[in-house]
Design a protein around this motif. Structure first.
Motif, PDB file in Angstrom:
ATOM      1  N   ALA A 177       4.736  -2.370  -8.155  1.00 54.40           N
ATOM      2  CA  ALA A 177       4.502  -1.538  -9.335  1.00 54.40           C
ATOM      3  C   ALA A 177       4.586  -0.050  -9.001  1.00 54.40           C
ATOM      4  CB  ALA A 177       3.135  -1.876  -9.930  1.00 54.40           C
ATOM      5  N   SER A 178       3.918   0.375  -7.920  1.00 56.28           N
ATOM      6  CA  SER A 178       3.874   1.801  -7.598  1.00 56.28           C
ATOM      7  C   SER A 178       5.222   2.330  -7.139  1.00 56.28           C
ATOM      8  CB  SER A 178       2.808   2.074  -6.529  1.00 56.28           C
ATOM      9  OG  SER A 178       3.083   1.354  -5.344  1.00 56.28           O
ATOM     10  N   TYR A 179       6.008   1.507  -6.431  1.00 53.03           N
ATOM     11  CA  TYR A 179       7.320   1.979  -5.989  1.00 53.03           C
ATOM     12  C   TYR A 179       8.238   2.223  -7.188  1.00 53.03           C
ATOM     13  CZ  TYR A 179      11.871   2.214  -3.718  1.00 53.03           C
ATOM     14  OH  TYR A 179      13.110   2.609  -3.300  1.00 53.03           O
ATOM     15  N   SER A 180       8.272   1.275  -8.112  1.00 55.13           N
ATOM     16  CA  SER A 180       9.130   1.426  -9.295  1.00 55.13           C
ATOM     17  C   SER A 180       8.718   2.632 -10.124  1.00 55.13           C
ATOM     18  CB  SER A 180       9.069   0.155 -10.155  1.00 55.13           C
ATOM     19  OG  SER A 180       9.540  -0.951  -9.437  1.00 55.13           O
ATOM     20  N   GLN A 181       7.397   2.780 -10.338  1.00 52.14           N
ATOM     21  CA  GLN A 181       6.906   3.898 -11.143  1.00 52.14           C
ATOM     22  C   GLN A 181       7.146   5.234 -10.441  1.00 52.14           C
ATOM     23  OE1 GLN A 181       6.594   2.164 -14.198  1.00 52.14           O
ATOM     24  NE2 GLN A 181       5.155   3.842 -14.469  1.00 52.14           N
ATOM     25  N   SER A 182       6.906   5.272  -9.141  1.00 51.87           N
ATOM     26  CA  SER A 182       7.102   6.517  -8.386  1.00 51.87           C
ATOM     27  C   SER A 182       8.563   6.946  -8.404  1.00 51.87           C
ATOM     28  CB  SER A 182       6.636   6.341  -6.939  1.00 51.87           C
ATOM     29  OG  SER A 182       5.288   5.986  -6.880  1.00 51.87           O
ATOM     30  N   ALA A 225       9.448   7.943  -2.717  1.00 48.28           N
ATOM     31  CA  ALA A 225       8.834   6.891  -3.533  1.00 48.28           C
ATOM     32  C   ALA A 225       8.113   5.881  -2.657  1.00 48.28           C
ATOM     33  CB  ALA A 225       9.897   6.194  -4.381  1.00 48.28           C
ATOM     34  N   SER A 226       8.689   5.587  -1.492  1.00 50.92           N
ATOM     35  CA  SER A 226       8.061   4.652  -0.562  1.00 50.92           C
ATOM     36  C   SER A 226       6.741   5.206  -0.029  1.00 50.92           C
ATOM     37  CB  SER A 226       8.998   4.365   0.614  1.00 50.92           C
ATOM     38  OG  SER A 226      10.144   3.683   0.185  1.00 50.92           O
ATOM     39  N   MET A 227       6.698   6.489   0.293  1.00 55.10           N
ATOM     40  CA  MET A 227       5.479   7.085   0.818  1.00 55.10           C
ATOM     41  C   MET A 227       4.391   7.159  -0.251  1.00 55.10           C
ATOM     42  SD  MET A 227       6.297   7.330   3.883  1.00 55.10           S
ATOM     43  CE  MET A 227       4.836   8.101   4.570  1.00 55.10           C
ATOM     44  N   ILE A 228       4.774   7.453  -1.488  1.00 57.00           N
ATOM     45  CA  ILE A 228       3.805   7.444  -2.598  1.00 57.00           C
ATOM     46  C   ILE A 228       3.289   6.024  -2.810  1.00 57.00           C
ATOM     47  CG2 ILE A 228       3.493   7.828  -5.072  1.00 57.00           C
ATOM     48  CD1 ILE A 228       5.623  10.036  -4.861  1.00 57.00           C
ATOM     49  N   SER A 229       4.219   5.075  -2.783  1.00 56.83           N
ATOM     50  CA  SER A 229       3.846   3.666  -2.936  1.00 56.83           C
ATOM     51  C   SER A 229       2.896   3.242  -1.822  1.00 56.83           C
ATOM     52  CB  SER A 229       5.104   2.795  -2.917  1.00 56.83           C
ATOM     53  OG  SER A 229       4.766   1.428  -2.904  1.00 56.83           O
ATOM     54  N   GLY A 230       3.157   3.708  -0.596  1.00 57.43           N
ATOM     55  CA  GLY A 230       2.282   3.380   0.519  1.00 57.43           C
ATOM     56  C   GLY A 230       0.877   3.923   0.327  1.00 57.43           C
ATOM     57  N   LEU A 231       0.779   5.123  -0.254  1.00 58.99           N
ATOM     58  CA  LEU A 231      -0.527   5.731  -0.515  1.00 58.99           C
ATOM     59  C   LEU A 231      -1.317   4.895  -1.517  1.00 58.99           C
ATOM     60  CD1 LEU A 231      -2.101   8.365   0.235  1.00 58.99           C
ATOM     61  CD2 LEU A 231      -1.221   9.322  -1.901  1.00 58.99           C
ATOM     62  N   ALA A 287      -2.777  -9.744   0.756  1.00 57.78           N
ATOM     63  CA  ALA A 287      -1.322  -9.864   0.633  1.00 57.78           C
ATOM     64  C   ALA A 287      -0.889  -9.772  -0.827  1.00 57.78           C
ATOM     65  CB  ALA A 287      -0.854 -11.179   1.242  1.00 57.78           C
ATOM     66  N   VAL A 288      -1.654 -10.403  -1.714  1.00 60.69           N
ATOM     67  CA  VAL A 288      -1.336 -10.346  -3.144  1.00 60.69           C
ATOM     68  C   VAL A 288      -1.485  -8.929  -3.671  1.00 60.69           C
ATOM     69  CG1 VAL A 288      -2.077 -11.110  -5.441  1.00 60.69           C
ATOM     70  CG2 VAL A 288      -1.918 -12.766  -3.582  1.00 60.69           C
ATOM     71  N   VAL A 289      -2.589  -8.265  -3.302  1.00 60.97           N
ATOM     72  CA  VAL A 289      -2.832  -6.881  -3.748  1.00 60.97           C
ATOM     73  C   VAL A 289      -1.739  -5.948  -3.229  1.00 60.97           C
ATOM     74  CG1 VAL A 289      -4.381  -4.894  -3.530  1.00 60.97           C
ATOM     75  CG2 VAL A 289      -5.314  -7.157  -3.998  1.00 60.97           C
ATOM     76  N   VAL A 290      -1.384  -6.108  -1.939  1.00 59.22           N
ATOM     77  CA  VAL A 290      -0.354  -5.259  -1.337  1.00 59.22           C
ATOM     78  C   VAL A 290       0.974  -5.427  -2.060  1.00 59.22           C
ATOM     79  CG1 VAL A 290       1.100  -4.986   0.712  1.00 59.22           C
ATOM     80  CG2 VAL A 290      -1.379  -5.049   0.950  1.00 59.22           C
ATOM     81  N   ASN A 291       1.379  -6.691  -2.294  1.00 61.12           N
ATOM     82  CA  ASN A 291       2.660  -6.925  -2.956  1.00 61.12           C
ATOM     83  C   ASN A 291       2.669  -6.401  -4.386  1.00 61.12           C
ATOM     84  OD1 ASN A 291       4.749  -8.797  -1.387  1.00 61.12           O
ATOM     85  ND2 ASN A 291       2.690  -9.353  -0.743  1.00 61.12           N
ATOM     86  N   ALA A 292       1.586  -6.655  -5.131  1.00 64.18           N
ATOM     87  CA  ALA A 292       1.517  -6.194  -6.517  1.00 64.18           C
ATOM     88  C   ALA A 292       1.513  -4.670  -6.595  1.00 64.18           C
ATOM     89  CB  ALA A 292       0.268  -6.761  -7.186  1.00 64.18           C
ATOM     90  N   ALA A 293       0.671  -4.028  -5.772  1.00 64.96           N
ATOM     91  CA  ALA A 293       0.584  -2.564  -5.790  1.00 64.96           C
ATOM     92  C   ALA A 293       1.889  -1.925  -5.330  1.00 64.96           C
ATOM     93  CB  ALA A 293      -0.575  -2.100  -4.903  1.00 64.96           C
ATOM     94  N   GLN A 294       2.512  -2.550  -4.340  1.00 71.88           N
ATOM     95  CA  GLN A 294       3.744  -1.998  -3.781  1.00 71.88           C
ATOM     96  C   GLN A 294       4.882  -2.043  -4.799  1.00 71.88           C
ATOM     97  OE1 GLN A 294       5.311  -3.999  -0.231  1.00 71.88           O
ATOM     98  NE2 GLN A 294       4.764  -2.146   0.877  1.00 71.88           N
TER      99      GLN A 294
END
Length: 381
Positions: free
Chosen positions: A267-272, A292-298, A258-265
């Motif tokens: 950061a990656s959504y904002s950057q994407s 951006a959501s699909m990139i973040s999901g990847l 859950a922590v990894v998902v939230n952190a990755a989501q």
């Protein structure tokens, strides 16, 4: 002219369009401008209104004008300016129900993902060659109903995890919001999101354990199957046969995921999103948010899959001669890499990623519809 500009500014803040697509922890429906971090325009618009109002000092009675600026209107005018919002309990309820509604559609993908992660344990030979092979094998051997095995556990997981996460997130977010209505900064939002995700994961672990076992049952020989009839039967039997503590088996990797998902989501959504806007091919619209959501999901799927397979293996393990099959998560990682290969840590990548996008989109669709109906039949009556 000044009054018209002031009215337009206020209307922009109160009736700005909402985003339907984005990281689940960044979107919370039907929140006032002071509560919502999706509405930085609310905080930014205040200086604009003050600048518009200041020239009026030259033409109006200063005492009357100062009173109007320092004392907010109460009564009918305020009621007209501020729209009614749903109680927090209703928001949490709708959040859980929306997640449960989305789960009904994506449960087969969850089943395939779990089967892929459990296939070929301790050997390089894989039970399923691809996700499609797994899906067709399940349909052939277990029927159409087989792909919905564990649905009751999936629904309970959403009811516990999603509702708790939204509740903790909203409470912490409100406490961290400044007295002037300024929302927390990005890193504080990330910390709040990770804390809420980990807490929700802890509360939802019993349903997670039941889900993993129920979805794994069909791949076992008949004499080794646990044969849980539903999630409540699973929870009762696990408690009676293995002890209450077993309900929280694997809670550490579950919370870590859950922590990894939230952190990755986050950061990656904002950057994407920023990269798409900087490319010049996208505007700040729904298409940009979806991409951006699909990139973040990847990115999120790639980052969280190794932790997810650890969680799945631990929660499904059996006791062998009175000893657990795995001692801890590190042993799972080393044994998977050593016996099955490094890339086996990403078994089930396709169904996991395919589940993430539709589940998010469907959750927000159901959420918006429930909010609309509640507003129409309750708030506006």
């Amino acid at each position: 002219m000044q009054q018209n500009n002031r009215r337009r500014s206020s209307l922009f803040v109160l009736f700005r369009p909402r985003l339907l697509i984005g990281p689940p922890d960044l979107v919370f429906p039907d929140v006032t401008a002071k509560e919502s971090h999706l509405a930085p325009a609310a905080a930014a618009a205040v200086p604009v209104r003050e600048q518009v109002d200041r020239p009026a000092h030259r033409h109006a009675d200063s005492g009357t004008l100062n009173r109007s600026l320092t004392h907010r209107p109460t009564g009918g005018n305020m009621a007209e300016a501020k729209p009614k919002t749903s109680p927090k309990a209703i928001k949490f309820l709708f959040g859980g129900l929306a997640g449960m509604g989305a789960t009904v559609f994506v449960q087969p993908l969850d089943l395939v993902k779990n089967r892929m992660q459990l296939s070929g344990q301790g050997t390089k030979a894989r039970e399923y060659k691809t996700s499609f092979h797994a899906l067709f094998s399940i349909l052939k051997n277990e029927g159409v109903g087989g792909i919905y095995t564990g649905l009751s556990a999936g629904l309970l997981r959403q009811a516990t995890y999603t509702t708790t996460r939204l509740g903790i997130y909203t409470i912490l977010f409100e406490k961290m919001t400044g007295e002037d209505g300024r929302p927390p900064n990005f890193f504080l939002k990330a910390l709040i999101g990770m804390t809420a995700g980990a807490t929700g994961a802890f509360v939802g672990t019993p349903a997670e354990v039941a889900l993993i076992r129920m979805t794994a049952d069909g791949r076992l020989p008949p004499d080794q199957r646990r044969g849980y009839s539903n999630v409540f039967n699973a929870l009762a039997r696990i408690t009676r046969e293995e002890g209450v503590a077993t309900l929280w088996r694997g809670c550490v990797p579950t919370m870590a995921r859950a922590v990894v998902v939230n952190a990755a989501q986050l950061a990656s959504y904002s950057q994407s999103k920023q990269a798409l806007l900087d490319s010049g091919y996208f505007g700040d619209d729904i298409l940009c948010h979806f991409c951006a959501s699909m990139i973040s999901g990847l990115v999120t799927t790639a980052a969280s899959m190794p932790v997810d397979i650890v969680k799945t293996r631990i929660q499904n393990m059996r006791m062998i001669d009175g000893k657990p099959e795995y001692k801890n998560g590190l042993e799972v990682l080393f044994r998977v890499v050593g016996s099955e290969g490094f890339f086996s840590l990403w078994k089930g990548f396709t169904p996991y990623y395919a589940r993430l996008g539709p589940h998010t989109v469907l959750t927000f669709i159901f959420l918006e519809q429930m909010n609309r109906l509640y507003k129409t039949y309750v708030l506006d009556r």
